[in-house]
Scaffold this motif. Structure first.
Motif, PDB file in Angstrom:
ATOM      1  N   LEU A  37       0.817  -1.220   0.000  1.00  0.00           N
ATOM      2  CA  LEU A  37       0.000   0.000   0.000  1.00  0.00           C
ATOM      3  C   LEU A  37       0.847   1.265   0.000  1.00  0.00           C
ATOM      4  O   LEU A  37       0.359   2.339   0.354  1.00  0.00           O
ATOM      5  CB  LEU A  37      -0.981   0.022   1.184  1.00  0.00           C
ATOM      6  CG  LEU A  37      -1.901  -1.197   1.308  1.00  0.00           C
ATOM      7  CD1 LEU A  37      -2.870  -1.016   2.473  1.00  0.00           C
ATOM      8  CD2 LEU A  37      -2.650  -1.464   0.018  1.00  0.00           C
ATOM      9  N   ASP A  84       2.672   5.745  -3.521  1.00  0.00           N
ATOM     10  CA  ASP A  84       3.584   6.754  -4.041  1.00  0.00           C
ATOM     11  C   ASP A  84       4.934   6.131  -4.407  1.00  0.00           C
ATOM     12  O   ASP A  84       5.511   6.442  -5.455  1.00  0.00           O
ATOM     13  CB  ASP A  84       3.783   7.871  -3.016  1.00  0.00           C
ATOM     14  CG  ASP A  84       2.541   8.734  -2.849  1.00  0.00           C
ATOM     15  OD1 ASP A  84       1.704   8.742  -3.773  1.00  0.00           O
ATOM     16  OD2 ASP A  84       2.405   9.392  -1.796  1.00  0.00           O
ATOM     17  N   SER A 122      -4.910   2.269  -5.534  1.00  0.00           N
ATOM     18  CA  SER A 122      -4.888   3.409  -4.624  1.00  0.00           C
ATOM     19  C   SER A 122      -6.283   3.993  -4.445  1.00  0.00           C
ATOM     20  O   SER A 122      -6.697   4.343  -3.333  1.00  0.00           O
ATOM     21  CB  SER A 122      -3.935   4.480  -5.159  1.00  0.00           C
ATOM     22  OG  SER A 122      -3.948   5.629  -4.330  1.00  0.00           O
ATOM     23  N   GLU A 123      -7.031   4.073  -5.545  1.00  0.00           N
ATOM     24  CA  GLU A 123      -8.393   4.593  -5.455  1.00  0.00           C
ATOM     25  C   GLU A 123      -9.302   3.635  -4.696  1.00  0.00           C
ATOM     26  O   GLU A 123     -10.145   4.055  -3.890  1.00  0.00           O
ATOM     27  CB  GLU A 123      -8.947   4.844  -6.861  1.00  0.00           C
ATOM     28  CG  GLU A 123     -10.339   5.443  -6.906  1.00  0.00           C
ATOM     29  CD  GLU A 123     -10.409   6.869  -6.403  1.00  0.00           C
ATOM     30  OE1 GLU A 123     -11.433   7.525  -6.629  1.00  0.00           O
ATOM     31  OE2 GLU A 123      -9.442   7.348  -5.758  1.00  0.00           O
ATOM     32  N   HIS A 159      -8.338   1.721  -2.343  1.00  0.00           N
ATOM     33  CA  HIS A 159      -7.965   1.878  -0.943  1.00  0.00           C
ATOM     34  C   HIS A 159      -8.596   3.134  -0.352  1.00  0.00           C
ATOM     35  O   HIS A 159      -9.138   3.111   0.768  1.00  0.00           O
ATOM     36  CB  HIS A 159      -6.447   1.943  -0.814  1.00  0.00           C
ATOM     37  CG  HIS A 159      -5.957   2.091   0.587  1.00  0.00           C
ATOM     38  ND1 HIS A 159      -6.195   1.150   1.568  1.00  0.00           N
ATOM     39  CD2 HIS A 159      -5.230   3.070   1.186  1.00  0.00           C
ATOM     40  CE1 HIS A 159      -5.643   1.534   2.704  1.00  0.00           C
ATOM     41  NE2 HIS A 159      -5.061   2.714   2.493  1.00  0.00           N
ATOM     42  N   ARG A 160      -8.568   4.239  -1.081  1.00  0.00           N
ATOM     43  CA  ARG A 160      -9.150   5.486  -0.606  1.00  0.00           C
ATOM     44  C   ARG A 160     -10.646   5.347  -0.374  1.00  0.00           C
ATOM     45  O   ARG A 160     -11.198   5.889   0.596  1.00  0.00           O
ATOM     46  CB  ARG A 160      -8.901   6.606  -1.627  1.00  0.00           C
ATOM     47  CG  ARG A 160      -9.380   7.979  -1.177  1.00  0.00           C
ATOM     48  CD  ARG A 160      -9.257   8.997  -2.284  1.00  0.00           C
ATOM     49  NE  ARG A 160     -10.201   8.771  -3.357  1.00  0.00           N
ATOM     50  CZ  ARG A 160     -11.480   9.172  -3.318  1.00  0.00           C
ATOM     51  NH1 ARG A 160     -11.960   9.781  -2.240  1.00  0.00           N
ATOM     52  NH2 ARG A 160     -12.272   8.941  -4.344  1.00  0.00           N
ATOM     53  N   LEU A 161     -11.309   4.600  -1.249  1.00  0.00           N
ATOM     54  CA  LEU A 161     -12.758   4.441  -1.157  1.00  0.00           C
ATOM     55  C   LEU A 161     -13.181   3.376  -0.144  1.00  0.00           C
ATOM     56  O   LEU A 161     -14.360   3.203   0.099  1.00  0.00           O
ATOM     57  CB  LEU A 161     -13.315   4.078  -2.541  1.00  0.00           C
ATOM     58  CG  LEU A 161     -13.184   5.162  -3.609  1.00  0.00           C
ATOM     59  CD1 LEU A 161     -13.549   4.598  -4.981  1.00  0.00           C
ATOM     60  CD2 LEU A 161     -14.067   6.353  -3.273  1.00  0.00           C
ATOM     61  N   GLY A 162     -12.202   2.663   0.407  1.00  0.00           N
ATOM     62  CA  GLY A 162     -12.526   1.627   1.369  1.00  0.00           C
ATOM     63  C   GLY A 162     -12.855   0.293   0.746  1.00  0.00           C
ATOM     64  O   GLY A 162     -13.229  -0.644   1.467  1.00  0.00           O
ATOM     65  N   GLU A 198     -11.021  -2.557   2.156  1.00  0.00           N
ATOM     66  CA  GLU A 198     -11.352  -2.907   3.526  1.00  0.00           C
ATOM     67  C   GLU A 198     -12.608  -3.756   3.613  1.00  0.00           C
ATOM     68  O   GLU A 198     -13.002  -4.188   4.683  1.00  0.00           O
ATOM     69  CB  GLU A 198     -11.530  -1.629   4.356  1.00  0.00           C
ATOM     70  CG  GLU A 198     -10.280  -0.769   4.408  1.00  0.00           C
ATOM     71  CD  GLU A 198     -10.522   0.567   5.086  1.00  0.00           C
ATOM     72  OE1 GLU A 198     -11.642   0.760   5.616  1.00  0.00           O
ATOM     73  OE2 GLU A 198      -9.616   1.412   5.078  1.00  0.00           O
ATOM     74  N   SER A 238     -15.966   7.944  -6.934  1.00  0.00           N
ATOM     75  CA  SER A 238     -14.596   8.049  -7.430  1.00  0.00           C
ATOM     76  C   SER A 238     -14.285   9.458  -7.891  1.00  0.00           C
ATOM     77  O   SER A 238     -15.173  10.202  -8.325  1.00  0.00           O
ATOM     78  CB  SER A 238     -14.389   7.077  -8.593  1.00  0.00           C
ATOM     79  OG  SER A 238     -13.071   7.156  -9.076  1.00  0.00           O
ATOM     80  N   GLU A 239     -13.008   9.822  -7.815  1.00  0.00           N
ATOM     81  CA  GLU A 239     -12.546  11.128  -8.257  1.00  0.00           C
ATOM     82  C   GLU A 239     -12.322  11.112  -9.771  1.00  0.00           C
ATOM     83  O   GLU A 239     -11.623  10.239 -10.292  1.00  0.00           O
ATOM     84  CB  GLU A 239     -11.236  11.489  -7.555  1.00  0.00           C
ATOM     85  CG  GLU A 239     -11.365  11.693  -6.048  1.00  0.00           C
ATOM     86  CD  GLU A 239     -12.031  13.013  -5.718  1.00  0.00           C
ATOM     87  OE1 GLU A 239     -12.153  13.855  -6.638  1.00  0.00           O
ATOM     88  OE2 GLU A 239     -12.424  13.199  -4.565  1.00  0.00           O
ATOM     89  N   VAL A 294      -8.767  10.822 -10.911  1.00  0.00           N
ATOM     90  CA  VAL A 294      -8.207   9.474 -10.804  1.00  0.00           C
ATOM     91  C   VAL A 294      -8.610   8.649 -12.021  1.00  0.00           C
ATOM     92  O   VAL A 294      -7.789   7.916 -12.587  1.00  0.00           O
ATOM     93  CB  VAL A 294      -8.667   8.800  -9.503  1.00  0.00           C
ATOM     94  CG1 VAL A 294      -8.203   7.346  -9.464  1.00  0.00           C
ATOM     95  CG2 VAL A 294      -8.146   9.563  -8.299  1.00  0.00           C
TER      96      VAL A 294
END
Length: 281
Positions: free
Chosen positions: A43, A46, A76-77, A79-82, A85, A103-104, A107
């Motif tokens: 994870l 970067d 990465s997206e 992960h950001r959105l969960g 998880e 989503s962004e 991205v």
């Protein structure tokens, strides 16, 4: 629908392959792309992006650079959105009712740009040599990544199935050129398992579009990737664990997850899923 849930669950587990932390051997001793994937699995998006970007710069004719970077952007997206998880083994109903992620757009644009760059390089190489193994394998992966994005970000499940079929076709060509590219078997394993798990009438309809399935053949192909794959062996083991849970074979699922937990001790999701299995939830 069960077909929708199966397609989306298969796409979800593809993202979960990005979960493992660094293995015991030092990452620094590995080739650049291997180091990048290990950082991705840790994870460290970067750090992975920096390695993939450097590879792209020093190897502008290699489609694997932007392909790997597209994977990093997508994971990465997630992960950001969960998404990463989420429980590995959602029921069909709970998975079907999962809300659509927000989503962004930036991205999405980065992801699409990396995919387009990889595919452009790959097709240019294939124009010169139709048996270019790296180009064929890159197209296998880009199709799979687009299937993940379609299913888990955009909720476009039929599009996801289209990309799954496309990935399988590229994988077949890859393996015809290099039978030892075991990672390419992941596409066929996923496709065969998904289609083979559908209800008979749906399976018949899907077969009319040229996609056939065999659940046990899919599991066999996934085991081949788990045993001999390079980048995707952990992914194949996660898929196998899901297959075991869906078949109510929790002991084998737990065995695989325990192995992954021991191999990647910093990955909390494996331990969490083991605890969930042990609790009977």
């Amino acid at each position: 629908m069960r077909i929708t849930s199966l397609i989306r669950q298969a796409a979800l587990v593809a993202t979960l392959a990005a979960q493992p932390a660094l293995a015991a051997d030092p990452v620094i001793t590995r080739p650049p792309l291997d180091r990048g994937f290990q950082l991705l699995y840790s994870l460290d998006f970067d750090g992975a992006h920096n390695i993939f970007a450097a590879w792209e710069q020093s190897h502008p004719d290699d489609p694997m650079g932007p392909t790997a970077d597209a994977a990093g952007v997508l994971f990465s997206e997630f992960h950001r959105l969960g998404v990463l998880e989420a429980q590995f083994f959602e029921s069909d109903k709970r998975f079907e009712n999962r809300p659509k992620p927000n989503s962004e757009p930036v991205v999405r644009d980065r992801f699409n740009a990396a995919i387009q760059k990889a595919e452009s390089i790959a097709h240019a190489r294939l124009a010169k040599n139709a048996r270019d193994r790296d180009a064929l394998f890159a197209l296998t992966l880009t199709s799979g990544l687009q299937g993940d994005y379609a299913a888990l970000i955009e909720n476009r499940n039929l599009a996801s199935l289209h990309y799954t079929k496309q990935a399988t076709q590229w994988a077949d060509q890859t393996l015809a050129v290099d039978p030892d590219c075991y990672d390419a078997h992941i596409a066929g394993g996923i496709s065969k398992y998904i289609i083979g798990s559908m209800a008979a009438p749906v399976r018949w309809l899907v077969r009319l579009s040229g996609v056939s399935g065999d659940k046990q053949a899919g599991v066999k192909e996934l085991k081949l990737v788990a045993d001999r794959g390079h980048y995707l062996a952990p992914f194949a083991n996660i898929l196998l664990a899901i297959a075991y849970v869906r078949d109510h074979d929790k002991p084998h699922a737990r065995e695989l997850l325990a192995s992954l937990r021991d191999q990647y001790p910093a990955n909390q999701l494996f331990a969490q899923e083991i605890a969930r299995l042990d609790s009977g939830r």
